[in-house]
Every structure is written in C-alpha cells, then in structure tokens.
Write a protein that holds these residues in place. Sequence first.
Motif, PDB file in Angstrom:
ATOM      1  N   LEU A  92       0.846  -1.179   0.000  1.00 41.01           N
ATOM      2  CA  LEU A  92       0.000   0.000   0.000  1.00 41.01           C
ATOM      3  C   LEU A  92       0.885   1.233   0.000  1.00 41.01           C
ATOM      4  O   LEU A  92       1.794   1.344   0.818  1.00 41.01           O
ATOM      5  N   GLU A  93       0.631   2.136  -0.930  1.00 37.27           N
ATOM      6  CA  GLU A  93       1.377   3.385  -0.956  1.00 37.27           C
ATOM      7  C   GLU A  93       0.370   4.523  -0.798  1.00 37.27           C
ATOM      8  O   GLU A  93      -0.597   4.610  -1.558  1.00 37.27           O
ATOM      9  N   GLU A 150      -3.311  12.447   1.662  1.00 38.96           N
ATOM     10  CA  GLU A 150      -4.447  11.649   1.210  1.00 38.96           C
ATOM     11  C   GLU A 150      -5.334  11.261   2.401  1.00 38.96           C
ATOM     12  O   GLU A 150      -4.860  11.115   3.517  1.00 38.96           O
ATOM     13  N   ALA A 151      -6.639  11.056   2.116  1.00 37.12           N
ATOM     14  CA  ALA A 151      -7.556  10.491   3.115  1.00 37.12           C
ATOM     15  C   ALA A 151      -7.984   9.125   2.599  1.00 37.12           C
ATOM     16  O   ALA A 151      -8.672   9.032   1.589  1.00 37.12           O
ATOM     17  N   VAL A 152      -7.551   8.082   3.280  1.00 42.20           N
ATOM     18  CA  VAL A 152      -7.770   6.716   2.799  1.00 42.20           C
ATOM     19  C   VAL A 152      -8.632   5.958   3.806  1.00 42.20           C
ATOM     20  O   VAL A 152      -8.348   5.965   5.003  1.00 42.20           O
ATOM     21  N   VAL A 195       1.192   0.595  10.664  1.00 40.69           N
ATOM     22  CA  VAL A 195       1.569   1.944  10.218  1.00 40.69           C
ATOM     23  C   VAL A 195       1.890   2.826  11.423  1.00 40.69           C
ATOM     24  O   VAL A 195       2.784   3.669  11.373  1.00 40.69           O
ATOM     25  N   GLY A 196       1.174   2.602  12.513  1.00 43.14           N
ATOM     26  CA  GLY A 196       1.377   3.414  13.709  1.00 43.14           C
ATOM     27  C   GLY A 196       2.552   2.979  14.559  1.00 43.14           C
ATOM     28  O   GLY A 196       2.850   3.605  15.571  1.00 43.14           O
ATOM     29  N   GLY A 197       3.209   1.889  14.182  1.00 44.28           N
ATOM     30  CA  GLY A 197       4.353   1.420  14.952  1.00 44.28           C
ATOM     31  C   GLY A 197       3.962   0.741  16.250  1.00 44.28           C
ATOM     32  O   GLY A 197       4.788   0.577  17.148  1.00 44.28           O
ATOM     33  N   ILE A 203       7.710  -0.918   6.490  1.00 46.00           N
ATOM     34  CA  ILE A 203       6.846   0.255   6.452  1.00 46.00           C
ATOM     35  C   ILE A 203       7.737   1.476   6.357  1.00 46.00           C
ATOM     36  O   ILE A 203       8.700   1.604   7.124  1.00 46.00           O
ATOM     37  N   GLU A 204       7.445   2.320   5.414  1.00 43.89           N
ATOM     38  CA  GLU A 204       8.202   3.560   5.270  1.00 43.89           C
ATOM     39  C   GLU A 204       7.268   4.733   5.480  1.00 43.89           C
ATOM     40  O   GLU A 204       6.161   4.752   4.949  1.00 43.89           O
TER      41      GLU A 204
END
Length: 225
Positions: A16-17, A22-24, A41-43, A52-53
């Motif tokens: 996922l990029e 953006e609002a996803v 994503v939140g670690g 995750i970058e």
Amino acid sequence: MTRRYPGLVALDGVDLEIGDGEAVAVTGPSGSGKSTVLHLVGGMDRPDEGAIEVDYVELTARRLDAHRRRIGFVFQRFHLLPALTVLDNVLAPVLPRRVDFDRRARAMELLGAVGLAARADALPSELSGGQQQRVATARALINRPGVLLADEPTGNLDSATGREIIDLLLSLRERYGMTLLLTTHDPEVAVSCDRIVRLHDGRIVADERIAPDDDVFDRLGGLRP
Ligand SMILES: Nc1ncnc2c1ncn2[C@@H]1O[C@H](COP(=O)(O)OP(=O)(O)O)[C@@H](O)[C@H]1O
Ligand SMILES: [Mg+2]
C-alpha cells in the motif's frame, strides 16, 4: 507486508502506498486485517515480512518510539481517562515529557478546533459520545502528527454524529496538513475519503480512488448500504 499469528495470516503481502495528505478508508469484513494495518503503520505492531516507510524512512525498531509520537491515533471507544477533565485528557500524552511548545495553549487551541473549548473543565462522563470522540481527536493531535490514524472512529456513534466526526477529521486534515488513514464498516464514511482500500482475509481486493461527485455506490456494488 505480512503479519502472521499462530495458525492465521492476518495480513498477506499487503502493499500500500499512500500519498502525502491523502484520506484513505480501509474497509472490509470483521477480521479482514483493517486494525492490523493501522497498528503496523502506527508502529504499535511489527510486520513479520516487509517494511513500512513513512516519509521515505523505514520504520525500524529503534525509530518506533519517535515514530509513535509523530502519529495520532483515534479509537472506536474513545479511550478517555474518566477521572481527568477534557483539558487534561488532551494534555495527557505530553504531561510526562519535555516538549518545546506551550502544552496548555496548544491543548486549548485543539479543543477550539474540535468545537469544545467551552467544555475544557468538564469530565468525559458529562459529554455525549460525539463530544468524547472530539476530545479524543484533539488529544491525538497534541504532537502535531503528520499522519492521523483512526480505527472505526464512528463505530460507537449514530450515523448523524458519525458524519460530524468524519467531517471534522477531514477538515482537520486540511487545516493541519495531515494524511488520514481510517478504518470503517460504514460505506458512507468510506466514500467521503479520497480513496477506498478493501481488504478480505488479509489481502487487498480493491483499491479505488474516489473522484468528487462520483457515484461510487454504483461501481462498488457490494458497498451500498
Ligand atoms: N493479537 C492477536 N493474536 C491473534 N490473532 C490476532 C491478533 N490480533 C488480530 N488477530 C487476528 O488477525 C485477523 C485480523 O484482525 P484485525 O486486523 O483486528 O481485523 P479487523 O480490524 O478487520 O476486524 C483476525 O483474524 C484476528 O482475529
Ligand atoms: Mg478492527
């Protein structure tokens, strides 16, 4: 990225990029892996495979603490501390830390941004569910995060109140220049974002960008309420 639990693959090669700003909306049935995406994503969780970058920097173990402070998280059940006032709930994440800003001024600014400056001294129990979610949102912004994560933020609210919360999240995204990643079961919530990513059994089964005024319900047949 892949995340496994014993006997189960919660996320199976999800790639996922997400663009800056953006609002996803991540949708999909219960157990499809939505919360796992947000936690990674939140670690708050680590992938078994993949990376995750954020801002082109890989989230490695030693960067997790700093990363968690740079994201905001809003939960379905608000998670306010019942004994603390509204203001102290917003301040709670930064109370134990040295920070380079005026905590109280920022907390009051954020309470203003969510329309609750007048309730700073109230207790959470004196507020409606929608108001409590506004407080939780203000709290999530106290470190000026570049990314706001919201896991079923309207899941405990009636649809009109949920609508208000989504409109608030979208307007705060503009105001503070954040990227918004939320999960939802609610098609109306999903279509108010820029993009809908649908998960099923830990895989992405659809990834749709939403043009303004697009009748997305017609195209994503299964989404219509
Ligand atoms: N800590 C955990 N231990 C074992 N299984 C888990 C754990 N967290 C999530 N799962 C499983 O991973 C899958 C995806 O969960 P989740 O991301 O919470 O889905 P969703 O948010 O879409 O309902 C589910 O099958 C769930 O039971
Ligand atoms: Mg979930």
